[in-house]
Design a protein around this motif. Structure first.
Motif, PDB file in Angstrom:
ATOM      1  N   ARG A  64      33.407   5.477 -15.865  1.00 52.86           N
ATOM      2  CA  ARG A  64      33.663   4.199 -15.207  1.00 52.86           C
ATOM      3  C   ARG A  64      33.674   4.319 -13.694  1.00 52.86           C
ATOM      4  N   ARG A  65      33.210   5.462 -13.196  1.00 57.66           N
ATOM      5  CA  ARG A  65      33.120   5.695 -11.747  1.00 57.66           C
ATOM      6  C   ARG A  65      34.481   5.600 -11.087  1.00 57.66           C
TER       7      ARG A  65
ATOM      8  N   ALA B 299      22.838  11.555  -9.110  1.00 53.77           N
ATOM      9  CA  ALA B 299      22.157  10.300  -8.802  1.00 53.77           C
ATOM     10  C   ALA B 299      21.912   9.448 -10.042  1.00 53.77           C
ATOM     11  N   TRP B 300      21.519  10.078 -11.131  1.00 55.35           N
ATOM     12  CA  TRP B 300      21.225   9.301 -12.341  1.00 55.35           C
ATOM     13  C   TRP B 300      22.452   8.573 -12.846  1.00 55.35           C
TER      14      TRP B 300
ATOM     15  N   TRP C 188      22.778   4.569 -13.190  1.00 53.28           N
ATOM     16  CA  TRP C 188      23.075   3.932 -14.474  1.00 53.28           C
ATOM     17  C   TRP C 188      24.310   3.038 -14.371  1.00 53.28           C
ATOM     18  N   HIS C 189      25.312   3.472 -13.618  1.00 57.85           N
ATOM     19  CA  HIS C 189      26.506   2.642 -13.456  1.00 57.85           C
ATOM     20  C   HIS C 189      26.178   1.360 -12.701  1.00 57.85           C
TER      21      HIS C 189
ATOM     22  N   ALA D 269      28.670   8.639 -20.501  1.00 56.83           N
ATOM     23  CA  ALA D 269      29.523   9.776 -20.856  1.00 56.83           C
ATOM     24  C   ALA D 269      28.789  10.753 -21.763  1.00 56.83           C
ATOM     25  N   ARG D 270      28.034  10.248 -22.732  1.00 55.95           N
ATOM     26  CA  ARG D 270      27.287  11.128 -23.637  1.00 55.95           C
ATOM     27  C   ARG D 270      26.278  11.974 -22.864  1.00 55.95           C
ATOM     28  N   HIS D 271      25.574  11.364 -21.923  1.00 54.45           N
ATOM     29  CA  HIS D 271      24.586  12.129 -21.160  1.00 54.45           C
ATOM     30  C   HIS D 271      25.246  13.093 -20.172  1.00 54.45           C
ATOM     31  N   ALA D 272      26.431  12.747 -19.674  1.00 60.57           N
ATOM     32  CA  ALA D 272      27.151  13.686 -18.807  1.00 60.57           C
ATOM     33  C   ALA D 272      27.584  14.918 -19.598  1.00 60.57           C
TER      34      ALA D 272
END
Length: 588
Positions: free
Chosen positions: A140-141, A219-220, A224-225, A235-238
């Motif tokens: 959620r940044r 950056a990605w 996306w956010h 979160a899944r990609h992180a």
């Protein structure tokens, strides 16, 4: 043409790794076969005493044992005979019991694998809890400096045998929730799995928790956010991005428990593989020791290959989608509380050392045995009436220096082999699963029991986590876009190593070393407890835990003091590099 060359290169790398595993396994098994001759003791006498302590070791009795075991033929004949029987399913008979070895090892391996499955579940659950808040806020940044780092460090620094004793006493004896001894059904694996999995999960979760903020700051993730992607998707990609660098730690941390959980197996009276191998090494039961060691090597190698395949599957797609930059430490908001924690821990250690140095750690007073904390003895006394403050204060320097030497040598060796994959191909998988206790038995067979021998034994196997992490991060960095861009602009190997690779490797390796620093203390303590390291009456923190473990129920201060000192040292080690809320390297 290019694809064919890449395939050929991968095939050669696989052959080199396989050859390295075979070579490392051969060296280990050969050293084990030489143990009766390296130890300098009479193997016939050791086996005779293991069979029956009451039998008189007369020259005729010893000669009969030597003839029965074939000791006169030498280690090479015994080793080749044992290897020749393996394809037929014959691993020989035990020198002590005379029973076939293979059924004993198979039964112990089944117990250890069952315990390992429970430990793995606990490890994954604890690791998820440790990094859950970072995943939630990062998606959620709302990135803030990690608060779980100190808690994870405390949990990771808990001695497994001390945690096992507490769980067995509290949950097994007092409350009666689960069995506190024996191996009978699924309920018997709950407490041992918790004792082994809680510290391991905290270590894995701490490493992952420290890598996730960097992934969320790339950056990605920001794009996306801003585009309104669901937080769960980010979160899944992180996690996909951060997991490849942490996965190799599962091999030495979890799979290594096959042969390294000796203390926990003894506390809960579990007939596992680690306990079987240790008993075989102490009694010099060569066929049983060789077969158990081979089982540990094979399981560890298979687990290493599985983890490597999973890491490569995660690594490829995660780095091909846009050529992500290096996974470094982001600039997070500063938290002054970390400085306060580090300051309090440092002051507590200084006060303990100063107060302890003013007292005599070797003064025995039998009239003051197991006294509770008082003004005269702030941390109480041990079973011989010695002041605990004195022993902790005098043992601080000895404990810290030995653990620092082990950590430094292990990190340097691991980085060197990780940066040279051809030299370390296959060696890491084998070393990751060898118990330090077994290495200690082999080393002390040559050097004799001493602090230096214990340090050398831990260094021989302690480098594998750092080599695995270096290799994983190095492969991850080489697959990223900025490395390809630097190469296309003419960057040489030295420039890539100095400006790109080392700045990406050092922070992660440093965090791993700090999390594993208390583990080095405990491994040295376990070797000292078995008579392979620091000898009594010299004070040493880990040894104080071991020798006072029997009094944990009637005199808990005898173990709470060393455990608290070890925990404070671990928290100080992990918070000192986080005090500014970020880690940056000069020139990056």
């Amino acid at each position: 043409m290019t694809a064919a060359l890449d395939g050929l290169a991968r095939q050669r790398a696989a052959w080199r790794a396989g050859a390295g595993r075979v070579l490392a396994g051969t060296v280990v098994l050969t050293t084990v076969a030489l143990l009766p001759w390296l130890s300098g003791s009479d193997a016939a006498l050791t086996v005779l005493r293991a069979r029956s302590g009451e039998q008189d070791p007369t020259p005729d009795a010893l000669a009969a044992v030597r003839e029965q075991l074939g000791l006169a033929d030498g280690p090479l004949v015994l080793l080749t005979g044992w290897l020749g029987g393996l394809p037929r399913g014959d691993a020989g008979n035990s020198w002590v019991s005379g029973e076939p070895v293979l059924p004993q090892v198979t039964a112990a391996l089944g117990v250890s694998l069952t315990l390992l499955s429970g430990t793995l579940l606990v490890t994954l659950a604890v690791a998820g809890l440790v990094c859950f808040r970072t995943v939630l806020l990062g998606s959620r940044r709302r990135l803030r400096h990690d608060r779980a780092g100190t808690g994870a460090a405390v949990l990771a620094s808990l001695p497994k045998f001390l945690l096992a004793s507490v769980l067995a006493t509290a949950c097994g004896v007092w409350l009666g929730w689960f069995p506190s001894s024996g191996w009978d059904g699924p309920a018997s694996m709950v407490l041992p799995s918790l004792a082994l999995g809680l510290p391991s999960g905290a270590m894995i979760g701490g490493l992952l928790d420290q890598s996730l903020p960097a992934a969320f700051s790339e950056a990605w993730a920001r794009t996306w956010h801003a585009a309104g992607f669901p937080p769960g998707h980010t979160a899944r990609h992180a996690l996909h991005r951060a997991l490849p660098g942490v996965l190799p730690q599962f091999v030495p941390t979890v799979v290594g428990l096959l042969g390294g959980a000796v203390a926990v197996e003894k506390i809960f009276n579990i007939p596992g593989l680690g306990r079987l191998v240790l008993d075989a090494a102490v009694s010099q039961d060569l066929p049983l020791l060789q077969t158990g060691t081979l089982a540990i090597i094979l399981i560890g190698t298979a687990a290493g290959l599985l983890v490597r395949a999973l890491r490569l599957a995660l690594l490829g797609p995660a780095l091909r989608d846009g050529g992500l930059p290096a996974l470094g430490r982001p600039a997070l908001p500063r938290r002054r509380s970390l400085r306060y924690v580090a300051g309090v821990c440092a002051v507590a250690l200084v006060v303990l050392v100063v107060a302890g140095m003013l007292r005599d750690p070797l003064n025995v007073d039998t009239t003051a045995r197991l006294l509770p904390p008082s003004f005269a003895h702030p941390l109480g006394t041990d079973s011989l009436g010695r002041d605990m403050v004195a022993r902790l204060g005098h043992g601080a320097l000895r404990t810290a220096v030995a653990a620092l030497v082990v950590t430094a040598v292990s990190v340097l060796t691991g980085v060197a082999l990780g940066l040279l994959p051809r030299a370390g191909a296959g060696l890491t998988d084998v070393a990751a699963t060898l118990p330090a206790v077994l290495a200690g038995l082999l080393v002390t067979g040559v050097t004799g029991p001493s602090t230096g021998g214990a340090v050398l034994a831990v260094c021989l196997v302690g480098w594998s986590p750092y080599a695995a992490q270096t290799s994983a991060l190095l492969e991850q960095e080489r697959a990223s876009g900025h490395i390809a861009a630097a190469v296309s602009m003419g960057a040489g190997r030295r420039h890539l190593l100095r400006r790109h690779l080392l700045p990406a490797l050092v922070p992660a390796l440093l965090r791993n070393a700090l999390l594993r620093f208390p583990t080095a203390v405990l491994v040295l303590a376990s070797l000292g407890f078995l008579g392979l390291g620091q000898q009594p009456p010299a004070p040493e923190w880990g040894r104080l835990l071991s020798e006072n473990q029997a009094y944990a129920e009637i005199a808990p201060w005898t173990v709470l003091g060393p455990a608290a000192a070890l925990t404070v040292l671990a928290v100080l080690a992990t918070t000192v590099v986080r005090a500014d809320g970020r880690m940056r390297l000069a020139g990056r």
